[in-house]
Design a protein around this motif. Structure first.
Motif, PDB file in Angstrom:
ATOM      1  N   UNK A 277     -37.935  80.416 -28.072  1.00  0.00           N
ATOM      2  CA  UNK A 277     -37.499  81.764 -28.420  1.00  0.00           C
ATOM      3  C   UNK A 277     -37.453  82.639 -27.175  1.00  0.00           C
ATOM      4  N   UNK A 278     -36.330  83.382 -27.027  1.00  0.00           N
ATOM      5  CA  UNK A 278     -36.241  84.337 -25.928  1.00  0.00           C
ATOM      6  C   UNK A 278     -37.176  85.513 -26.151  1.00  0.00           C
ATOM      7  N   UNK A 279     -37.672  85.676 -27.374  1.00  0.00           N
ATOM      8  CA  UNK A 279     -38.675  86.713 -27.628  1.00  0.00           C
ATOM      9  C   UNK A 279     -39.939  86.460 -26.820  1.00  0.00           C
ATOM     10  N   UNK A 280     -40.256  85.178 -26.586  1.00  0.00           N
ATOM     11  CA  UNK A 280     -41.444  84.861 -25.784  1.00  0.00           C
ATOM     12  C   UNK A 280     -41.286  85.397 -24.359  1.00  0.00           C
ATOM     13  N   UNK A 281     -40.091  85.254 -23.791  1.00  0.00           N
ATOM     14  CA  UNK A 281     -39.847  85.764 -22.440  1.00  0.00           C
ATOM     15  C   UNK A 281     -39.898  87.286 -22.436  1.00  0.00           C
ATOM     16  N   UNK A 282     -39.347  87.908 -23.471  1.00  0.00           N
ATOM     17  CA  UNK A 282     -39.389  89.376 -23.581  1.00  0.00           C
ATOM     18  C   UNK A 282     -40.826  89.872 -23.621  1.00  0.00           C
TER      19      UNK A 282
ATOM     20  N   UNK B 267     -47.646  80.278 -26.080  1.00  0.00           N
ATOM     21  CA  UNK B 267     -46.545  79.381 -26.450  1.00  0.00           C
ATOM     22  C   UNK B 267     -45.574  79.198 -25.284  1.00  0.00           C
ATOM     23  N   UNK B 268     -45.327  80.282 -24.543  1.00  0.00           N
ATOM     24  CA  UNK B 268     -44.405  80.189 -23.406  1.00  0.00           C
ATOM     25  C   UNK B 268     -44.997  79.339 -22.290  1.00  0.00           C
ATOM     26  N   UNK B 269     -46.244  79.522 -22.004  1.00  0.00           N
ATOM     27  CA  UNK B 269     -46.891  78.724 -20.965  1.00  0.00           C
ATOM     28  C   UNK B 269     -46.932  77.248 -21.357  1.00  0.00           C
ATOM     29  N   UNK B 270     -47.137  76.980 -22.635  1.00  0.00           N
ATOM     30  CA  UNK B 270     -47.122  75.588 -23.108  1.00  0.00           C
ATOM     31  C   UNK B 270     -45.735  74.986 -22.938  1.00  0.00           C
ATOM     32  N   UNK B 271     -44.697  75.751 -23.287  1.00  0.00           N
ATOM     33  CA  UNK B 271     -43.326  75.250 -23.174  1.00  0.00           C
ATOM     34  C   UNK B 271     -42.949  75.001 -21.720  1.00  0.00           C
ATOM     35  N   UNK B 272     -43.381  75.893 -20.821  1.00  0.00           N
ATOM     36  CA  UNK B 272     -43.037  75.760 -19.400  1.00  0.00           C
ATOM     37  C   UNK B 272     -43.994  74.851 -18.633  1.00  0.00           C
ATOM     38  N   UNK B 273     -45.112  74.511 -19.271  1.00  0.00           N
ATOM     39  CA  UNK B 273     -46.144  73.684 -18.634  1.00  0.00           C
ATOM     40  C   UNK B 273     -46.610  74.298 -17.320  1.00  0.00           C
ATOM     41  N   UNK B 274     -46.812  75.615 -17.373  1.00  0.00           N
ATOM     42  CA  UNK B 274     -47.255  76.329 -16.175  1.00  0.00           C
ATOM     43  C   UNK B 274     -48.034  77.568 -16.599  1.00  0.00           C
TER      44      UNK B 274
END
Length: 281
Positions: A5-10, A41-48
């Motif tokens: 979701x781009x909401x995670x980046x927002x 969730x974003x950090x998990x998706x990016x693995x960083x």
């Protein structure tokens, strides 16, 4: 690797700009637990790891700074795009397609010309065709139709005026053949099959035969040449009839003209400006 979701980046951008989860939550109007969940969730998706958590708030890591630079630029471009789209809807410019009956050029084009002079950013397509353009499919912004009032449920229909049909002849023709009392005693220059629904064509259908037709031509200029030569009677726009005489003109041939738009575009400034020009010209 895929961001769901781009909401995670927002959310991440809001945390980076505010420096705290509570500040980001207030800016976005969400609960602080939602902010934490989306960052995780974003950090998990990016693995960083994007943020270093500490008691004073969230600090960007090197990966976080990379995200902020790219996502911030994208966010700015989306904002610019949204502003351009919103602004374009308020400007009277761009493509405008008006479709009309071929014989209405004398009525319509002076009004379209005045519209273009007032709004030089318009790029107008003026399509003269007897077929019905589908406004719901985006084939035209405005249609000018004659005859019965259009009844499509999504169309906005307003009367434009009355269309008066005239068949012209040269003075020489009428001197040689006399007034048109019996159509079978005369010769005609008529438009092609695309005009078969015109009132005068329906009137002539049972009153003349093939032997009465001297010329069939959709182009009015071609009919004018033959009519001026004294060879036939035929319909012409007023601009081509100078010096010719009305040979037949019946009240029953009169028809109503309609301005037709689709409900989705009717209120846009561009269409409203065009409608006003066509009505008030």
């Amino acid at each position: 690797m895929q961001i769901e979701s781009w909401d995670d980046i927002r959310v991440a951008l809001a945390v980076a700009r505010c420096g705290t989860v509570s500040g980001a939550a207030a800016e976005l109007g969400v609960h602080h637990a939602t902010v934490i969940r989306r960052i995780d969730a974003l950090e998990t998706a990016l693995r960083a790891r994007l943020f270093q958590r500490h008691t004073r708030g969230y600090a960007l890591t090197e990966a976080g700074r990379t995200l902020l630079a790219a996502a911030g630029a994208a966010d700015e471009r989306f904002a610019q795009m949204a502003a351009q789209i919103a602004g374009a809807g308020d400007r009277i410019e761009g493509e405008l397609t008006v479709t009309s009956l071929p014989e209405l050029v004398d009525l319509v084009m002076p009004r379209i010309t005045a519209l273009m002079q007032r709004h030089p950013g318009l790029r107008v397509t003026y399509a003269t065709d007897v077929r019905l353009f589908r406004l719901d499919a985006g084939e035209a912004h405005i249609a000018i139709r004659g005859g019965a009032e259009p009844t499509e449920p999504d169309y906005v229909v307003r009367p434009l005026g009355r269309l008066h049909h005239v068949l012209y002849a040269s003075e020489d023709y009428l001197d040689r053949h006399g007034p048109v009392g019996e159509p079978r005693a005369h010769r005609f220059a008529l438009p092609g099959p695309d005009a078969r629904g015109a009132p005068y064509m329906r009137w002539l259908q049972d009153r003349i035969g093939p032997e009465n037709i001297a010329l069939i031509a959709s182009e009015a200029a071609a009919r004018e040449t033959v009519i001026r030569a004294g060879l036939a009677i035929g319909p012409l726009p007023d601009s081509l009839a100078t010096g010719l005489l009305p040979a037949i003109s019946l009240r029953e041939w009169d028809s109503t003209l309609w301005l037709v738009t689709h409900v989705d575009l009717h209120r846009t400034p561009k269409v409203q400006a065009a409608l006003a020009a066509l009505r008030d010209g």
